[in-house]
Design a protein around this motif. Sequence first.
Motif, PDB file in Angstrom:
ATOM      1  N   VAL A  80      37.253  41.089  54.203  1.00 47.82           N
ATOM      2  CA  VAL A  80      37.176  41.525  52.824  1.00 47.82           C
ATOM      3  C   VAL A  80      35.735  41.897  52.434  1.00 47.82           C
ATOM      4  CG1 VAL A  80      36.876  39.313  51.634  1.00 47.82           C
ATOM      5  CG2 VAL A  80      38.314  41.052  50.633  1.00 47.82           C
ATOM      6  N   TYR A  81      34.772  41.212  53.042  1.00 47.17           N
ATOM      7  CA  TYR A  81      33.363  41.528  52.745  1.00 47.17           C
ATOM      8  C   TYR A  81      32.959  42.857  53.386  1.00 47.17           C
ATOM      9  CZ  TYR A  81      33.288  36.821  50.980  1.00 47.17           C
ATOM     10  OH  TYR A  81      33.578  35.699  50.255  1.00 47.17           O
ATOM     11  N   ALA A  97      34.498  45.495  51.246  1.00 47.26           N
ATOM     12  CA  ALA A  97      33.764  45.637  49.974  1.00 47.26           C
ATOM     13  C   ALA A  97      32.444  46.350  50.202  1.00 47.26           C
ATOM     14  CB  ALA A  97      33.542  44.262  49.355  1.00 47.26           C
ATOM     15  N   ILE A 152      38.024  47.522  45.884  1.00 44.84           N
ATOM     16  CA  ILE A 152      37.505  46.152  46.097  1.00 44.84           C
ATOM     17  C   ILE A 152      38.321  45.161  45.285  1.00 44.84           C
ATOM     18  CG2 ILE A 152      35.483  44.647  46.025  1.00 44.84           C
ATOM     19  CD1 ILE A 152      33.722  47.156  46.111  1.00 44.84           C
ATOM     20  N   SER A 153      38.612  45.523  44.024  1.00 47.10           N
ATOM     21  CA  SER A 153      39.342  44.608  43.157  1.00 47.10           C
ATOM     22  C   SER A 153      40.698  44.249  43.760  1.00 47.10           C
ATOM     23  CB  SER A 153      39.513  45.272  41.794  1.00 47.10           C
ATOM     24  OG  SER A 153      40.245  44.476  40.935  1.00 47.10           O
ATOM     25  N   ALA A 202      40.131  41.822  46.922  1.00 40.31           N
ATOM     26  CA  ALA A 202      39.358  40.580  46.766  1.00 40.31           C
ATOM     27  C   ALA A 202      40.226  39.400  46.325  1.00 40.31           C
ATOM     28  CB  ALA A 202      38.250  40.802  45.746  1.00 40.31           C
ATOM     29  N   ARG A 238      36.374  37.778  42.905  1.00 41.93           N
ATOM     30  CA  ARG A 238      36.565  39.200  42.613  1.00 41.93           C
ATOM     31  C   ARG A 238      35.405  39.767  41.794  1.00 41.93           C
ATOM     32  NH1 ARG A 238      41.417  38.972  40.106  1.00 41.93           N
ATOM     33  NH2 ARG A 238      40.297  38.912  38.135  1.00 41.93           N
ATOM     34  N   LEU A 294      32.413  40.426  44.081  1.00 40.39           N
ATOM     35  CA  LEU A 294      32.675  41.479  45.076  1.00 40.39           C
ATOM     36  C   LEU A 294      32.740  42.856  44.430  1.00 40.39           C
ATOM     37  CD1 LEU A 294      35.201  40.121  47.717  1.00 40.39           C
ATOM     38  CD2 LEU A 294      32.786  40.635  47.951  1.00 40.39           C
ATOM     39  N   VAL A 295      33.468  42.965  43.308  1.00 37.21           N
ATOM     40  CA  VAL A 295      33.571  44.284  42.667  1.00 37.21           C
ATOM     41  C   VAL A 295      32.184  44.732  42.197  1.00 37.21           C
ATOM     42  CG1 VAL A 295      34.537  45.580  40.725  1.00 37.21           C
ATOM     43  CG2 VAL A 295      35.973  43.987  41.967  1.00 37.21           C
ATOM     44  N   THR A 344      44.877  49.192  50.201  1.00 33.94           N
ATOM     45  CA  THR A 344      44.985  47.836  49.642  1.00 33.94           C
ATOM     46  C   THR A 344      46.441  47.370  49.711  1.00 33.94           C
ATOM     47  OG1 THR A 344      45.550  48.430  47.369  1.00 33.94           O
ATOM     48  CG2 THR A 344      43.222  48.510  47.955  1.00 33.94           C
ATOM     49  N   ARG A 371      43.071  37.886  53.924  1.00 39.16           N
ATOM     50  CA  ARG A 371      43.016  36.482  53.492  1.00 39.16           C
ATOM     51  C   ARG A 371      42.645  35.564  54.654  1.00 39.16           C
ATOM     52  NH1 ARG A 371      42.353  38.726  49.553  1.00 39.16           N
ATOM     53  NH2 ARG A 371      43.865  39.132  47.904  1.00 39.16           N
ATOM     54  N   ASP A 405      31.545  35.002  38.425  1.00 37.36           N
ATOM     55  CA  ASP A 405      32.724  34.191  38.718  1.00 37.36           C
ATOM     56  C   ASP A 405      32.526  32.732  38.336  1.00 37.36           C
ATOM     57  OD1 ASP A 405      34.490  36.198  39.769  1.00 37.36           O
ATOM     58  OD2 ASP A 405      33.137  36.329  41.490  1.00 37.36           O
TER      59      ASP A 405
END
Length: 462
Positions: free
Chosen positions: A16-17, A20, A131-132, A135, A140, A143-144, A195, A216, A311
């Motif tokens: 996920v990184y 992003a 990204i949203s 994440a 989120r 990341l976004v 996505t 995940r 966050d």
Amino acid sequence: MTQESSSMVGGKGRFVYVAAAFSALGGLLFGYDTGVISGAILFIRQDFALSDFAVEVVVSAVLLGAVIGAALGGDLADHLGRRKVIILAAVIFALSAIGTASVPAVSWLILGRILVGIAIGMASITAPLYISEVAPAKVRGSLVSLNQLAITIGIVVSYLVDYSLSDIQGWRYMLGLAAIPAAILGIGMLPLPDTPRWLVNHGEIDNARVVLKRIRGKEDVEKELDEIRTGLKKQAAGRAELMNPLVKPALIIGVVLAIFQQVTGINTVIYYAPTIFQFAGLVSASSAIFATVGVGIVNVIMTVVAISLLDRIGRRPLLMVGLAGMVFSLGLLGLAFFLPSLGGLLGDLAVVGLMLYVGAFALGLGPVFWLLISEIYPLKVRGLAMSIASEANWGSNLLVALTFLTLVQAIGTPGAFWFYALVGIGAWIFVYLSVPETKGRTLEEIEEHWRAGKHPLEMGKK
Ligand code: BGC
């Protein structure tokens, strides 16, 4: 996207990184291509012997393109997929960079800059959207907002590139260099999947499952998959969902925030900082450019601070503190320009005031606007609704860019800053009364909130 190709990217949960970071390159190009013109225009003007009006057209062409790109981007992202539109934007970025670097006449340059703008408009929606949707809810926000960080880095890099190439008057290199990050973005996105949410919406459930497991970093993703499917079942088809009275507050919040993000004056600083410093008495071009780079660096640093807080303390507190800081510094800037007795002190106060102002923007309104519009819309119309909010953003950006110097002539420099401060007070009240807290909520929980007809402010309450 096949199973094998998705397994090529990233290790357990790290995927996920990677995703992003690559899509945030769209933000880097957004920042670079909007910032680069400030220095390049000096030499373009000389080479083509441009009038003031022609200069304004060359500078604003990119914003006009962005309005068009924002209009096209969301619908395309809903139909073709988020990933394909990012790749399309990368191709347009690369071609228009090479094109604008080699134009024989100013008319071609204007056309090329409109194309650059189209790519920026598309990327400004699809990068945060992508990204949203990949994440996990609890990170989120940060990341976004890597996208916003990339925008601010792109702006500083463009100032530095302009500065280093100004000796050789290398405007063609300044514009052409954007082809490099564009190529990295396009190639980097190729092995990435779309996505899971877009895949589910297009009936590709098996693919969505593979991607979810990958992002995940775990086998058991059925619960999340079910939530996405259940959410979708409750939504009307296509545009009808946008007109749903329960979804309307989200649309209005996005559009109003979009307008406030621009009408509080950020791009008068990003595009005209050297001019403002010259109004303040910093006569040499090099000290004006030096101060401008300083403002750009503050923008980057405060975006990093925002990323570390979004966050944890949430979107609303950052928006409200940031807006209060913007209003304060605009008031101060107005006062500094209002008091003729300040003399040499005016230059120092202008530098401090602008840094405070940009820092406060970077803490709140800068990242939070793009973040919120990637979170608050129902899946079926997410791209389309983001398009509408970003069109409002780019349209107001164009308006402010075209009117700033006229506004200064009409009501003076202090008047212009105080005007933006007044708008900032309006923005603060609007945020206080109606912007929801999305921290820690899944996108499906946010959709459910609107559907239940609850007030936006109740979203933050568990
Ligand atoms: C805004 C741009 C602005 C940039 C400055 C973005 O969030 O949309 O208009 O130039 O921030 O950092």
